[in-house]
Design an enzyme around this catalytic site. Sequence first.
Site, short mmCIF file in Angstrom:
data_model
loop_
_atom_site.label_atom_id
_atom_site.label_comp_id
_atom_site.label_asym_id
_atom_site.label_seq_id
_atom_site.Cartn_x
_atom_site.Cartn_y
_atom_site.Cartn_z
N ALA A 29 1.13 -0.70 0.07
CA ALA A 29 0.04 0.48 0.05
C ALA A 29 1.06 1.54 0.26
O ALA A 29 -0.16 2.10 -0.80
CB ALA A 29 -0.94 0.19 1.24
N ILE A 108 -4.99 -3.26 -4.36
CA ILE A 108 -6.23 -3.84 -5.09
C ILE A 108 -6.09 -2.50 -6.95
O ILE A 108 -7.43 -2.85 -6.67
CB ILE A 108 -7.16 -4.01 -4.94
CG1 ILE A 108 -7.02 -3.37 -3.25
CG2 ILE A 108 -6.96 -5.64 -3.20
CD1 ILE A 108 -8.28 -2.82 -2.43
N HIS A 126 -3.97 -9.91 -4.13
CA HIS A 126 -4.93 -10.25 -3.19
C HIS A 126 -6.12 -9.27 -4.26
O HIS A 126 -7.50 -9.01 -3.87
CB HIS A 126 -4.64 -8.74 -2.38
CG HIS A 126 -3.56 -9.26 -0.68
ND1 HIS A 126 -2.90 -8.53 0.33
CD2 HIS A 126 -3.08 -11.15 -0.56
CE1 HIS A 126 -2.63 -9.06 0.50
NE2 HIS A 126 -2.66 -10.50 0.09
N CYS A 134 -19.03 -12.79 -9.98
CA CYS A 134 -20.34 -13.44 -9.23
C CYS A 134 -19.65 -14.36 -8.33
O CYS A 134 -18.92 -15.17 -8.99
CB CYS A 134 -21.16 -14.10 -9.90
SG CYS A 134 -23.09 -15.15 -8.97
N CYS A 162 -27.67 -15.63 -12.41
CA CYS A 162 -27.91 -16.42 -11.98
C CYS A 162 -27.91 -16.24 -10.45
O CYS A 162 -28.93 -17.77 -9.68
CB CYS A 162 -26.66 -17.26 -11.41
SG CYS A 162 -25.62 -17.06 -10.03
N SER A 200 5.97 -2.14 1.40
CA SER A 200 5.17 -2.44 2.24
C SER A 200 6.19 -2.80 3.73
O SER A 200 6.64 -2.93 4.05
CB SER A 200 5.31 -4.45 1.62
OG SER A 200 4.36 -4.48 2.80
N SER A 201 4.66 -3.26 4.76
CA SER A 201 4.78 -3.35 6.82
C SER A 201 5.47 -4.66 6.46
O SER A 201 5.88 -5.24 7.84
CB SER A 201 3.80 -3.09 6.88
OG SER A 201 2.31 -4.29 7.21
N ASN A 225 11.54 1.73 2.07
CA ASN A 225 9.30 1.81 3.58
C ASN A 225 10.19 2.99 4.12
O ASN A 225 11.12 2.89 4.75
CB ASN A 225 9.56 0.12 4.20
CG ASN A 225 7.99 0.32 4.32
OD1 ASN A 225 6.94 0.17 3.94
ND2 ASN A 225 7.62 -0.20 5.49
P1 NAD Z 1 0.71 -1.41 5.07
O1 NAD Z 1 -0.65 -0.66 5.54
O2 NAD Z 1 0.23 -2.69 5.96
O3 NAD Z 1 2.17 -1.28 5.21
C1 NAD Z 1 2.32 0.09 4.23
C2 NAD Z 1 3.75 0.48 4.78
O4 NAD Z 1 4.33 1.38 3.50
C3 NAD Z 1 3.59 1.40 5.83
O5 NAD Z 1 4.99 0.86 6.49
C4 NAD Z 1 4.38 2.92 5.43
O6 NAD Z 1 5.72 2.92 5.90
C5 NAD Z 1 4.94 2.35 4.24
N1 NAD Z 1 4.61 4.05 3.30
C6 NAD Z 1 3.44 4.27 3.50
N2 NAD Z 1 3.81 5.54 2.66
C7 NAD Z 1 4.87 5.57 1.90
C8 NAD Z 1 5.91 5.79 1.11
N3 NAD Z 1 4.76 6.99 0.15
N4 NAD Z 1 6.81 5.58 0.64
C9 NAD Z 1 7.64 4.43 1.09
N5 NAD Z 1 6.99 3.74 2.76
C10 NAD Z 1 4.67 4.74 2.46
O7 NAD Z 1 0.50 -2.16 3.66
P2 NAD Z 1 0.90 -3.11 2.70
O8 NAD Z 1 2.02 -3.62 3.67
O9 NAD Z 1 1.08 -3.17 1.87
O10 NAD Z 1 -0.12 -4.44 3.81
C11 NAD Z 1 -1.86 -4.49 3.91
C12 NAD Z 1 -2.81 -4.73 2.96
O11 NAD Z 1 -4.05 -3.77 2.76
C13 NAD Z 1 -2.55 -5.08 1.26
O12 NAD Z 1 -2.61 -6.88 1.61
C14 NAD Z 1 -3.12 -4.88 0.68
O13 NAD Z 1 -4.04 -5.22 0.79
C15 NAD Z 1 -4.31 -3.81 1.90
N6 NAD Z 1 -4.16 -1.84 1.15
C16 NAD Z 1 -3.93 -1.75 -0.30
C17 NAD Z 1 -4.18 -0.78 -1.36
C18 NAD Z 1 -4.29 -0.57 -2.20
O14 NAD Z 1 -4.79 -0.88 -3.18
N7 NAD Z 1 -3.56 0.94 -2.72
C19 NAD Z 1 -4.50 0.58 0.31
C20 NAD Z 1 -4.58 0.24 1.65
C21 NAD Z 1 -4.34 -1.75 1.86
#
Ligand code: NAD
Length: 263
Positions: A29, A108, A126, A134, A162, A200-201, A225
């Site tokens: 994200a 997503i 995801h 459906c 359906c 990603s976290s 990150n």
């Molecule tokens: P997360 O929210 O757990 O972690 C996001 C990480 O990104 C954080 O650690 C944060 O420090 C870092 N971050 C935020 N902005 C940043 C930037 N500009 N530059 C660098 N780092 C930055 O997200 P995740 O690990 O993807 O897991 C969350 C779940 O949520 C995923 O499964 C995803 O499917 C879903 N999600 C998706 C979206 C999307 O599609 N854009 C948005 C929110 C959540």
Amino acid sequence: MKKDALEAQIEKIADLIIQSGSIIVFTGAGISTESGIPDFRSPGGVWTKFDPREFTYQRFVGDIEVRRKAWQFFRAIPWTEVKPNRAHFAVVELEKMGKVDCIITQNIDGLHQMAGNTATRVIELHGTTRFVHCLKCGKRWPRDEIEQWLDQGIEVPMCDDCGGIMKSATISFGQSMPLEETREAEQRSRQCDLCIVIGSSLVVYPAAHMPVYAVQSGAKLVIINRDPTPLDSAASVVVNAGAGETMVKVLEIVKAKAASIRN
Ligand code: NAD
């Protein structure tokens, strides 16, 4: 991180990219926050109004009131208006250089494809919010079409073929991961020589296994990150800074170094 130290780390990432023949880019994200989509773990935004954990697959399927709220959530982020940002475009540039085997994303939002990455190189672990399907017969609709149904006052859409339950084509909490995508992501992670994590976290499993598979198979790991992650100690380079600004600088150095190698 001090400026000089940051620049040294960024240069190290550029060197790893140049030395590498097969890169996996693993995104979360955080790569899309600069596009205006809030991540889960940073404060504020849509996630304070909707808790996706409320919408487990089992609750969604079993309770029409959960579905009603989930369809409101479906529209809470203007997904069709969001645009890719400079971090997404940097990944496209890397693909054009022939460096990227694939992009494995937890997102997503479809922004990698919109930025210009080859769709078949993007593995969406995801699912995607760009489609609705459906759950009974598998019929699929583009998101825009279902938004029109919602505009017309349908609060809980049901399949027009359906009568089955409809759901956005995303993977909810409690729902199995897509088999084919997960298998392919694992296989490619085990074959790459460099895995670059962007935004990603790395706490959401099984997705976060992918960089682990890469490291276990001998690949180098880079993490870009804003906050620390549990995999930092396994990485060759960790940059705690914004994805956009970092990727722009990385790309500049890669291009400059690649040009000087050619000359
Ligand atoms: P997360 O929210 O757990 O972690 C996001 C990480 O990104 C954080 O650690 C944060 O420090 C870092 N971050 C935020 N902005 C940043 C930037 N500009 N530059 C660098 N780092 C930055 O997200 P995740 O690990 O993807 O897991 C969350 C779940 O949520 C995923 O499964 C995803 O499917 C879903 N999600 C998706 C979206 C999307 O599609 N854009 C948005 C929110 C959540």
